[in-house]
Each structure stands twice: as C-alpha cells, then as structure tokens.
Design an enzyme around this catalytic site. Structure first.
Site, PDB file in Angstrom:
ATOM      1  N   HIS A   1      38.727  39.520  36.392  1.00  0.00           N
ATOM      2  CA  HIS A   1      37.312  39.896  36.312  1.00  0.00           C
ATOM      3  C   HIS A   1      36.596  38.788  35.533  1.00  0.00           C
ATOM      4  O   HIS A   1      37.187  38.160  34.649  1.00  0.00           O
ATOM      5  CB  HIS A   1      37.235  41.228  35.556  1.00  0.00           C
TER       6      HIS A   1
ATOM      7  N   ASP B   1      43.899  42.259  29.599  1.00  0.00           N
ATOM      8  CA  ASP B   1      42.721  43.048  29.929  1.00  0.00           C
ATOM      9  C   ASP B   1      43.215  44.365  30.541  1.00  0.00           C
ATOM     10  O   ASP B   1      43.677  44.394  31.681  1.00  0.00           O
ATOM     11  CB  ASP B   1      41.845  42.256  30.920  1.00  0.00           C
TER      12      ASP B   1
ATOM     13  N   GLN C   1      41.538  48.346  33.730  1.00  0.00           N
ATOM     14  CA  GLN C   1      41.871  49.118  34.938  1.00  0.00           C
ATOM     15  C   GLN C   1      43.253  49.756  34.847  1.00  0.00           C
ATOM     16  O   GLN C   1      43.670  50.455  35.770  1.00  0.00           O
ATOM     17  CB  GLN C   1      41.813  48.208  36.178  1.00  0.00           C
TER      18      GLN C   1
ATOM     19  N   LYS D   1      35.744  53.716  31.894  1.00  0.00           N
ATOM     20  CA  LYS D   1      36.601  53.824  33.085  1.00  0.00           C
ATOM     21  C   LYS D   1      37.713  54.856  32.865  1.00  0.00           C
ATOM     22  O   LYS D   1      38.503  55.115  33.763  1.00  0.00           O
ATOM     23  CB  LYS D   1      37.216  52.454  33.402  1.00  0.00           C
TER      24      LYS D   1
ATOM     25  N   CYS E   1      32.633  41.174  40.526  1.00  0.00           N
ATOM     26  CA  CYS E   1      32.774  40.303  39.337  1.00  0.00           C
ATOM     27  C   CYS E   1      34.091  39.542  39.396  1.00  0.00           C
ATOM     28  O   CYS E   1      34.786  39.392  38.369  1.00  0.00           O
ATOM     29  CB  CYS E   1      32.681  41.089  38.035  1.00  0.00           C
TER      30      CYS E   1
HETATM   31  N1  PLP Z   1      37.845  43.725  33.111  1.00  0.00           N
HETATM   32  C1  PLP Z   1      38.054  44.411  34.232  1.00  0.00           C
HETATM   33  C2  PLP Z   1      39.361  44.237  34.959  1.00  0.00           C
HETATM   34  C3  PLP Z   1      37.082  45.284  34.719  1.00  0.00           C
HETATM   35  O1  PLP Z   1      37.300  45.958  35.845  1.00  0.00           O
HETATM   36  C4  PLP Z   1      35.867  45.425  33.999  1.00  0.00           C
HETATM   37  C5  PLP Z   1      34.784  46.298  34.509  1.00  0.00           C
HETATM   38  O2  PLP Z   1      34.537  46.383  35.694  1.00  0.00           O
HETATM   39  C6  PLP Z   1      35.704  44.693  32.821  1.00  0.00           C
HETATM   40  C7  PLP Z   1      36.697  43.848  32.411  1.00  0.00           C
HETATM   41  C8  PLP Z   1      34.455  44.798  32.002  1.00  0.00           C
HETATM   42  O3  PLP Z   1      34.418  46.019  31.353  1.00  0.00           O
HETATM   43  P1  PLP Z   1      33.102  46.481  30.566  1.00  0.00           P
HETATM   44  O4  PLP Z   1      31.932  46.226  31.471  1.00  0.00           O
HETATM   45  O5  PLP Z   1      33.322  47.912  30.348  1.00  0.00           O
HETATM   46  O6  PLP Z   1      33.021  45.672  29.360  1.00  0.00           O
END
Ligand code: PLP
Length: 415
Positions: A132, A209, A212, A235, A373
């Site tokens: 992401h 990270d 997910q 999430k 993203c």
């Molecule tokens: N990393 C991953 C794999 C994500 O799917 C997301 C959100 O879609 C994020 C980071 C960013 O998370 P947040 O917008 O809650 O900071």
C-alpha cells in the site's frame, strides 16, 4: 469455569452476528446492501457504537490531565484500549504499544523517528511491489532527505512475494525492511516469520504493515519475530482514526519524539525538555479517546467470535466466491496465492472497473474500484485499476450469489 478451546466451539452463526451490525440491515438504491468493501473499512457492531456513545454520554473528559472522576474514567478507557491491543497482538509489554490514528501514522512515526535519524546516503530500505502507498511513500520521503534509496522485491504472477529474491536483496546497505502481512489488493499472506528470520540473521529491523491481517487472523508479534507492527482500528471493527504501532522497547527507547506537545514530556524548560518514556513520548496532544473506547469493544467482539471460527468461515466464503466468479465468462482474477485472506481483485473483460463499480452500487453492491493505493502493483499487472470484493465474517453465501447475479445484470448493461 475454563473457557472452551475455540476448536470445540460451534460454527459461526452468521445470522446472529449480522444482527449485531445495524448498518448491514439498510438498503442502498432500494436494494438490500451487499457490503463487500471490508478491506477499505469494516462495519461496526453495536457494542462498538455503544462504547463510543457511552463514552460521550457518561465519561467524557481529557486523559491524564485531570484528577477528577471523569478524567480518571477517560484515562482508564484510553489505557484500557492499550491493554486490549497489547493482548490482541501478544505484545510482551503494554508500554511497547503506541496508540496512533492508524497505520499511516504508525508507519510515518517509524519513518521520521527511527529511519530519518539513522539513514545516510548509500543506505537502502527494502520493501515489496505489493505494498500500500502508506508503506512506500513515507520511505521515499525519508530517502529523499537522507540520500538513501527504496528498493522493492518482486512478486510472481500469482501475486506471491518471491521470497528468495527478497532475501537476496537483503544486502548490507539495507537498514530497514518493510513488508505487508497481507496484501490489500490480492489478499496474499506473506511468510512473515521466514522473512523476519532472514532479516534477524542480517541484523536488519523489520516493519510489518498488519492493516489487512489483524481483521482476519490472530497476531503474535513475538512469534512473528518482527521489530515493528502497525495496525489500524477501522478495518477491525473499531472506529476510524484509531490504530497502533508496536515496537520493540530497545527501538522505542532510542527513538526521539515525532510530534511535540502536551502529554509527551516529563519536564519542559526553555533550556531543554525532558521527554516522557515510551509509549507517552510518542502520544503528544489529545487522542481519539472515544475511538479507543471503541477499539477495546472491537477487540472484545473479535475475541468473542474467535479467530478459529472466523477464519474457517471466511476461508469457506472466499473459496465459494472465487469459484462463483470463475464460473462467469470473461472474469480475470488477480492474486492466486496459496495462502489468502478473503480479498478478490478482478476485472470483467471489456468493462472499466469504475463503470462496473458504479453500476454494481445501483444494485446495492459496495465494492471498491481503482488502484487501491497500490500503483506499483497495478503497474506489475499492467492494468490501471481493478475491482475488489473484500469479504468479512458477517458476509454470507447468499450475498455472494447476489453479487454474482448483479455482475450478470451489469454485464448486460455494458456489453
Ligand atoms: N496499509 C494497508 C495494507 C492498507 O490496506 C491500508 C488502508 O487501506 C493502510 C495501510 C492505511 O491505513 P490507514 O488509512 O488506516 O492509515
């Protein structure tokens, strides 16, 4: 009385669970809602909504600054969320859990407080093609300021990380590795233990990270063997604007603050300020207290469902939905990893992803379309966008049938 082991619990009763999520009962464009955008954000059970509501009705005050009763209650709610998160991710200590606004803030905290002071020209950060943007752009910003570079390990056509290549790329210039636990686009589960072992052998810290992963599988940061683990509340049933960074104490002790302000100091003088110990050193300002009351309730809810049951249910639903989509002519699925969470990216031949998503919405089906993203991943697959159906344990096979029927109707409109 001892709690029953999860494996002895009856299978998940999805209708009872759905009754806990008020929003799932609504209609969209006069059609029953089919919410398949869970990787984007999840729906909230009544217990979470009520925890936030109760906080504002009964306990609202600022944290740590007041000795009055309400201040103590607000502090207990906020610190209770830290305890719940520490338990949820099996952190060795609650003091290693920094409460943040989500994964984006968690990763930026590591970028600016850990990486920026350490990196120099010639150093590298290793990540992967499936990240992401939240796990790419902060590293690029830090690289620009230090002269370091950002390298990305490749994936294969199934959307799996080529682990041997990742390991080969762990060269001496690499000072930090940053990998997603689960891909938000493909659902691919990365072998974090193996990756962490290889990083440790070379003395390279690993950030994971977990955005997910946390909604779908039990997380044990100690068993994973990483150095930093980021999660986001929204999430995993909790309110938006909540999240956490877990980091090993040795790293936190060596990290300067990222934000300065109230609540993160021991003593402030114009000659110099002494900062608080972690975790408070990294939590300047008034946090999302009500949101964190919701985080504790969300974790309790997930623990009540149990990840064994949740996982068995979601994996069955994923297999059902994948097979149903494969039966449709002209569907291309992106991501065929052996181990996947319930996320399916796909395209219908001859149809644009955004047109499809708009028409599906008119049928009551919420899916995401776009680049998710993850520009580098779209580039790898040679497409500008995909549709993404991301499932949760409160979705049903009947909804999958409805989704597939809706695609059939949309196809007729488009072709
Ligand atoms: N990393 C991953 C794999 C994500 O799917 C997301 C959100 O879609 C994020 C980071 C960013 O998370 P947040 O917008 O809650 O900071």
């Amino acid at each position: 009385m001892n709690a029953k082991p999860e494996s002895l619990l009856p299978p998940l009763d999805v209708e009872r669970i759905r009754a806990d999520f008020p929003l799932l009962a609504r209609t969209v464009h006069d059609k029953p809602l089919i919410y398949f955008d869970n990787a984007n954000t999840g729906q909230k059970p009544r217990s979470v909504i009520e925890a936030v509501d109760r906080h504002y009705r009964e306990h609202n005050a600022n944290v740590a600054r007041a000795v009055h009763q309400l201040g103590e209650e607000a502090t207990a709610a906020y610190e209770g969320a830290r305890d719940a998160i520490a338990r949820f991710i099996h952190a060795p200590s609650r003091d290693e859990v920094i409460l943040t606004s989500g994964t984006t803030q968690s990763i930026n905290l590591v970028a600016y407080s850990y990486a920026l002071p350490r990196l120099k020209a010639g150093d590298a950060i290793l990540t992967t093609v499936m990240e992401h943007h939240a796990n790419i752009v902060p590293w690029q910003l830090v690289a620009e300021r230090t002269g370091a570079t950002v390298k990305a390990a490749p994936i294969d056509a199934n959307g799996e990380l080529i682990v041997e290549r990742f390991v080969e790329m762990l060269t001496p210039e690499v000072k930090l590795a940053c990998v997603t636990h689960v891909s938000n686009v493909l659902g691919t589960v990365n072998p974090i233990r193996e990756i962490a072992r290889e990083c440790r052998k070379r003395g390279i810290p690993l950030l994971v990270d977990g955005s997910q992963a946390a909604p779908h599988r039990p997380i044990d940061v100690q068993a994973l063997g990483c150095d930093f683990y980021a999660i986001t509340g929204h999430k995993m049933l909790a309110p938006t604007g909540t999240g956490a960074l877990w980091a090993k104490r040795e790293h936190l002790m060596a990290m300067p603050p990222f934000f300065g302000g109230g609540e993160m100091i021991r003593e402030v003088r114009f000659e110099g300020t002494v900062f608080a110990d972690p975790p408070h050193r990294f939590e300047a300002g008034t946090p999302n207290i009500a949101g964190f009351a919701g985080v504790a309730a969300a974790i309790e809810y997930l623990e009540g469902v149990g990840f064994d049951r949740l996982k068995a249910y979601e994996q069955d639903l994923l297999a059902y939905a994948t097979a149903a989509l494969e039966d449709l002519p002209g569907i291309r699925i992106f991501g065929r990893a052996k181990e996947k969470e319930p996320v399916i990216s796909f395209l219908l031949e001859g149809a644009h992803a955004n047109d499809m998503a708009t028409l599906l919405d008119l049928q009551g089906v919420a899916v995401r379309s776009g680049h998710h993203c993850a520009h580098p991943l779209m580039h790898f697959f040679g497409v500008p966008a995909t549709l993404r159906a991301s499932l949760a344990f409160y979705n049903t096979k009947a909804e999958v049938d409805g989704f597939v029927d809706a695609i059939g109707r949309v196809r007729k409109l488009l072709m």
